[in-house]
Design an enzyme around this catalytic site. Structure first.
Site, PDB file in Angstrom:
ATOM      1  N   GLU A 165       0.799  -1.242   0.000  1.00 32.49           N
ATOM      2  CA  GLU A 165       0.000   0.000   0.000  1.00 32.49           C
ATOM      3  C   GLU A 165       0.830   1.290   0.000  1.00 32.49           C
ATOM      4  OE1 GLU A 165      -2.733  -0.345   3.294  1.00 32.49           O
ATOM      5  OE2 GLU A 165      -3.783  -2.042   2.412  1.00 32.49           O
ATOM      6  N   GLU A 292      -5.778 -11.184  -1.143  1.00 40.88           N
ATOM      7  CA  GLU A 292      -6.610 -11.023   0.059  1.00 40.88           C
ATOM      8  C   GLU A 292      -8.087 -11.018  -0.317  1.00 40.88           C
ATOM      9  OE1 GLU A 292      -5.332  -7.620   2.401  1.00 40.88           O
ATOM     10  OE2 GLU A 292      -3.218  -7.969   1.943  1.00 40.88           O
TER      11      GLU A 292
HETATM   12  C1  XIL Z   1      -6.180  -6.794   8.401  1.00 43.42           C
HETATM   13  C2  XIL Z   1      -6.415  -7.990   9.320  1.00 43.42           C
HETATM   14  O1  XIL Z   1      -7.232  -8.915   8.645  1.00 43.42           O
HETATM   15  C3  XIL Z   1      -7.065  -7.557  10.600  1.00 43.42           C
HETATM   16  O2  XIL Z   1      -7.127  -8.640  11.520  1.00 43.42           O
HETATM   17  C4  XIL Z   1      -6.279  -6.404  11.232  1.00 43.42           C
HETATM   18  O3  XIL Z   1      -6.981  -5.931  12.363  1.00 43.42           O
HETATM   19  C5  XIL Z   1      -6.092  -5.273  10.239  1.00 43.42           C
HETATM   20  O4  XIL Z   1      -5.467  -5.787   9.067  1.00 43.42           O
HETATM   21  N1  XIL Z   1      -4.910  -4.978   3.821  1.00 43.42           N
HETATM   22  C6  XIL Z   1      -3.875  -5.768   4.254  1.00 43.42           C
HETATM   23  C7  XIL Z   1      -4.081  -6.677   5.400  1.00 43.42           C
HETATM   24  O5  XIL Z   1      -2.824  -5.792   3.608  1.00 43.42           O
HETATM   25  O6  XIL Z   1      -2.921  -6.859   6.156  1.00 43.42           O
HETATM   26  C8  XIL Z   1      -5.202  -6.228   6.292  1.00 43.42           C
HETATM   27  O7  XIL Z   1      -5.427  -7.209   7.283  1.00 43.42           O
HETATM   28  C9  XIL Z   1      -6.442  -5.950   5.477  1.00 43.42           C
HETATM   29  C10 XIL Z   1      -6.194  -4.855   4.477  1.00 43.42           C
END
Ligand code: XIL
Length: 380
Positions: A165, A292
């Site tokens: 990001e 994701e």
């Molecule tokens: C999220 C997790 O799923 C949560 O448990 C945590 O509280 C916050 O982060 N983008 C990403 C991930 O790259 O690492 C994030 O994961 C979701 C958004």
């Protein structure tokens, strides 16, 4: 015929009737009988993000369906390296050992990110932004961090989210990241990839193990402005003609791919946008990975919605359409990872609205396969 055998016959007839009546696709109360990992074995690995406490509740599903894992939080800086010289490997080690035990691979997430940093911000403490002193101190800290993780997990991690990001939604580099602020530019991105590549060559390379791949990971990658900025960054790192120079004296780095987080919605992005993004990434000589994936059913609602069977079916159709795109691009896609296993464990129950239930995954709150699961395996 005795009364008992009559009774037995009646029972068998009743059973046969019940089986005959059961609609073939609903199969309530099971985790599904076709392993996702087998169904997709000729396409790509199918992963899930998890943590040991969550895994314990769904291990039957993970054992059966998934052949890739990501630490949902346990390799993030705030968890694994919470203070100078303090390391907390317990949870990441547990997942890595589970993966090693099964002979499956993991995705390393995430080496350099502006979120989920240590609460005390120790790495930036006492430094003055955009000074040689800050750059020099942070380069040492970054290198130690990256080298330590690569050395510990290179045998089980086949690809790393080296930078997460770093591009803002409107294109251009995200300037509100402390990494950007303290380096005074996007130069930190170069060093993150440099140190990861060097560490992989030193550790994995030294043992003859195949080197893990280098990825840039982000959300909204299907947004063409953001995607163009990502590709410009990749071209800068590898020094395509007329890109800005690298830090003095440094050699170019050809990274391997771009991770699309794919936190998607029921109606966004459409399959054309997804296909365009995959094409652009492929056109730049990179692999796309779906890193994701989840499809929020609650997007736009301030409270918990009623996840009706109609909605479950709409979501199933959506998953079917998305996976059809993934399958037809399997030569361009390195892996597909869901951000969680079952709806009750999804981060979306607390984001962007805290305490609002969501239903974004393939397995429901009772850990049974949803229509979305059946849609994803429904192809020949
Ligand atoms: C999220 C997790 O799923 C949560 O448990 C945590 O509280 C916050 O982060 N983008 C990403 C991930 O790259 O690492 C994030 O994961 C979701 C958004």
């Amino acid at each position: 015929m005795t009364i008992r055998s009559l009774f037995r016959l009646g029972l068998i007839a009743l059973l046969l009737f019940a089986v005959g009546c059961a609609p073939p696709t609903t199969q309530v109360g099971t985790i599904g009988s076709t392993p996702l990992q087998d169904k997709y074995s000729t396409y790509f690995t199918i992963g899930a993000a998890t943590t040991p406490s969550k895994l314990a509740a769904v291990q039957n599903i993970v054992d059966f369906h998934f052949d890739r894992l990501t630490c949902e939080n346990d390799m993030k800086w705030g968890v694994i390296h919470p203070d100078a010289g303090t390391w907390n490997f317990t949870a990441a080690d547990a997942l890595a050992d589970y993966a090693r035990g099964r002979g499956i691979t993991m995705t390393g997430h995430a080496l350099i990110w502006h979120n989920q940093l240590p609460a005390n911000n120790w790495m930036f403490t006492g430094l003055t932004p955009d000074t040689d002193g800050a750059r020099s101190a942070l380069k040492t800290i970054m290198q130690t961090h990256i080298d330590t993780l690569v050395e510990r997990y290179y045998d089980v991690i086949d690809n790393w989210d080296v930078v997460n990001e770093a591009i803002s939604d409107g294109g251009g580099y995200r300037t509100d990241s402390p990494w950007y602020e303290y380096f005074g530019s996007e130069e930190y991105i170069y060093w993150a990839f440099r140190y990861t590549k060097d560490a992989l060559e030193a550790h994995a390379g030294g043992t003859g193990t195949s080197l893990g791949k280098l990825y840039y990971n982000d959300y909204s990658v299907v947004n063409s402005t953001k995607l163009n900025a990502i590709i410009d960054m990749v071209k800068w790192l590898r020094q395509d003609p007329s890109t800005p120079p690298l830090p003095a004296g440094q050699s170019p780095i050809a990274i391997d791919g771009v991770g699309l987080q794919a936190h998607w919605q029921m109606d966004w992005p459409n399959t054309t946008l997804i296909q365009n993004a995959i094409n652009a990434i492929d056109g730049a000589g990179l692999k796309a990975k779906i890193s994701e994936l989840d499809i929020s059913a609650s997007y736009g609602s301030s409270g918990t919605i009623n996840f009706t069977s109609e909605l479950a079916q709409i979501q199933a159709n959506r998953y079917a359409a998305i996976f059809s795109v993934f399958r037809s691009n399997n030569d361009k896609i390195s892996s597909v990872t869901f951000w969680g296993v079952s709806d009750d464990q999804s981060w979306l129950n607390n984001f962007p609205v805290s305490g609002r239930d969501d239903y974004p995954l393939l397995f429901d709150r009772s850990h049974n396969a949803k229509p979305a699961y059946y849609a994803v395996i429904d192809f020949n």
